[in-house]
Design a protein around this motif. Structure first.
Motif, short mmCIF file in Angstrom:
data_model
loop_
_atom_site.label_atom_id
_atom_site.label_comp_id
_atom_site.label_asym_id
_atom_site.label_seq_id
_atom_site.Cartn_x
_atom_site.Cartn_y
_atom_site.Cartn_z
N HIS A 100 3.29 6.05 -2.61
CA HIS A 100 4.50 6.77 -2.99
C HIS A 100 4.61 6.92 -4.50
O HIS A 100 4.89 8.01 -5.01
N PHE A 101 4.38 5.84 -5.23
CA PHE A 101 4.45 5.92 -6.69
C PHE A 101 3.42 6.91 -7.23
O PHE A 101 3.70 7.66 -8.17
N SER A 102 2.24 6.93 -6.65
CA SER A 102 1.22 7.89 -7.09
C SER A 102 1.70 9.32 -6.88
O SER A 102 1.48 10.19 -7.74
N THR A 103 2.35 9.58 -5.75
CA THR A 103 2.88 10.91 -5.48
C THR A 103 3.93 11.29 -6.52
O THR A 103 3.88 12.38 -7.10
N GLU A 104 4.89 10.40 -6.74
CA GLU A 104 5.94 10.68 -7.73
C GLU A 104 5.34 10.90 -9.12
O GLU A 104 5.74 11.81 -9.84
N GLU A 105 4.42 10.05 -9.49
CA GLU A 105 3.85 10.13 -10.83
C GLU A 105 3.04 11.42 -11.01
O GLU A 105 3.04 12.00 -12.09
N LYS A 106 2.40 11.90 -9.95
CA LYS A 106 1.69 13.18 -10.03
C LYS A 106 2.69 14.31 -10.23
O LYS A 106 2.47 15.20 -11.06
N PHE A 107 3.79 14.30 -9.49
CA PHE A 107 4.85 15.30 -9.69
C PHE A 107 5.32 15.26 -11.15
O PHE A 107 5.51 16.30 -11.77
N MET A 108 5.53 14.05 -11.68
CA MET A 108 6.02 13.92 -13.05
C MET A 108 5.02 14.47 -14.06
O MET A 108 5.41 15.18 -15.00
N GLN A 109 3.75 14.12 -13.88
CA GLN A 109 2.73 14.60 -14.81
C GLN A 109 2.58 16.12 -14.72
O GLN A 109 2.50 16.79 -15.75
N ASP B 94 0.83 -1.22 0.00
CA ASP B 94 0.00 0.00 0.00
C ASP B 94 0.86 1.26 0.00
O ASP B 94 0.57 2.22 -0.71
N TYR B 95 1.92 1.26 0.80
CA TYR B 95 2.77 2.44 0.88
C TYR B 95 3.48 2.67 -0.46
O TYR B 95 3.63 3.81 -0.91
N THR B 96 3.92 1.60 -1.08
CA THR B 96 4.58 1.70 -2.38
C THR B 96 3.62 2.34 -3.38
O THR B 96 4.01 3.24 -4.13
N GLU B 97 2.38 1.91 -3.38
CA GLU B 97 1.39 2.47 -4.31
C GLU B 97 1.18 3.97 -4.03
O GLU B 97 1.16 4.77 -4.96
N GLY C 242 10.58 11.96 -19.07
CA GLY C 242 10.88 10.54 -18.80
C GLY C 242 9.76 9.81 -18.09
O GLY C 242 9.95 8.70 -17.61
N TYR C 243 8.58 10.43 -18.03
CA TYR C 243 7.46 9.86 -17.27
C TYR C 243 7.10 8.44 -17.70
O TYR C 243 6.98 7.54 -16.87
N ALA C 244 6.91 8.21 -18.98
CA ALA C 244 6.45 6.89 -19.46
C ALA C 244 7.43 5.79 -19.06
O ALA C 244 7.01 4.73 -18.57
N GLU C 245 8.71 6.04 -19.22
CA GLU C 245 9.72 5.03 -18.86
C GLU C 245 9.78 4.83 -17.35
O GLU C 245 9.89 3.70 -16.87
N HIS C 246 9.69 5.91 -16.61
CA HIS C 246 9.70 5.83 -15.15
C HIS C 246 8.48 5.05 -14.67
O HIS C 246 8.59 4.19 -13.79
N ASP D 71 5.55 0.21 -12.49
CA ASP D 71 4.60 -0.87 -12.75
C ASP D 71 5.24 -2.24 -12.57
O ASP D 71 4.61 -3.17 -12.06
N ALA D 72 6.50 -2.36 -12.97
CA ALA D 72 7.21 -3.64 -12.79
C ALA D 72 7.36 -3.96 -11.31
O ALA D 72 7.16 -5.11 -10.90
N LEU D 73 7.68 -2.97 -10.49
CA LEU D 73 7.82 -3.25 -9.06
C LEU D 73 6.45 -3.51 -8.43
O LEU D 73 6.34 -4.37 -7.55
N ARG D 74 5.43 -2.81 -8.88
CA ARG D 74 4.08 -3.09 -8.37
C ARG D 74 3.75 -4.57 -8.58
O ARG D 74 3.25 -5.24 -7.67
N ALA D 75 4.01 -5.07 -9.78
CA ALA D 75 3.72 -6.47 -10.09
C ALA D 75 4.57 -7.42 -9.25
O ALA D 75 4.07 -8.43 -8.74
N THR D 76 5.84 -7.09 -9.08
CA THR D 76 6.73 -7.93 -8.27
C THR D 76 6.26 -8.01 -6.83
O THR D 76 6.21 -9.09 -6.24
#
Length: 140
Positions: A58-67, A53-56, A73-77, A82-87
């Motif tokens: 955090h990633f949402s926060t970073e992705e909002k900053f990026m957008q 949950d925390y990872t999700e 580099g947003y798409a690659e980041h 997404d790969a770590l989410r799946a892992t």
């Protein structure tokens, strides 16, 4: 047992993201300790779910900053996130199926621990440098 300690080289120069990285490292360390010590099934499940949950969050926060900053580099980041989410989801499923095995402990330590440090030191550092040059996005 492998743990990560916060150090200055992990700073990306954005207070909100650095604070989340510090907290994420603490949750990673808790999950690593819980699995290695083969704590109660309920405690390990709760710790792994919280890490997920925390990872999700955090990633949402970073992705909002990026957008918001139109980071090129947003798409690659995002693919790396997404790969770590799946892992992480797979590791939680493995734990639910097999319990706190040595393989799971090693997977958490190497896969997640190494990924986390490499990701912060490389991918997040690049984003931090870009965002530092785009001060308008920092006002969030």
């Amino acid at each position: 047992m492998y743990t990560i300690e916060w150090e200055s080289r992990l700073s990306v120069g954005i207070d909100k993201i650095d604070a989340q990285h510090r907290q994420w490292i603490e949750y990673f360390n808790r999950a690593s300790r819980a699995v290695a010590a083969q704590q109660s099934r309920e405690q390990v499940s709760k710790t792994l779910e919280f890490l997920l949950d925390y990872t999700e969050m955090h990633f949402s926060t970073e992705e909002k900053f990026m957008q918001d900053s139109r980071y090129p580099g947003y798409a690659e980041h995002r693919k790396k996130h997404d790969a770590l989410r799946a892992t992480l989801k797979n590791l939680v499923a493995d734990y639910q199926d097999e319990g706190a095995t040595q393989d799971l402990s090693e997977a958490i330590e190497t896969l997640i621990g190494n990924w986390l440090v490499r990701h912060i030191c490389d991918v997040d550092q690049k984003f931090g440098a870009y965002l530092a040059g785009n001060k308008a996005a920092l006002s969030q």
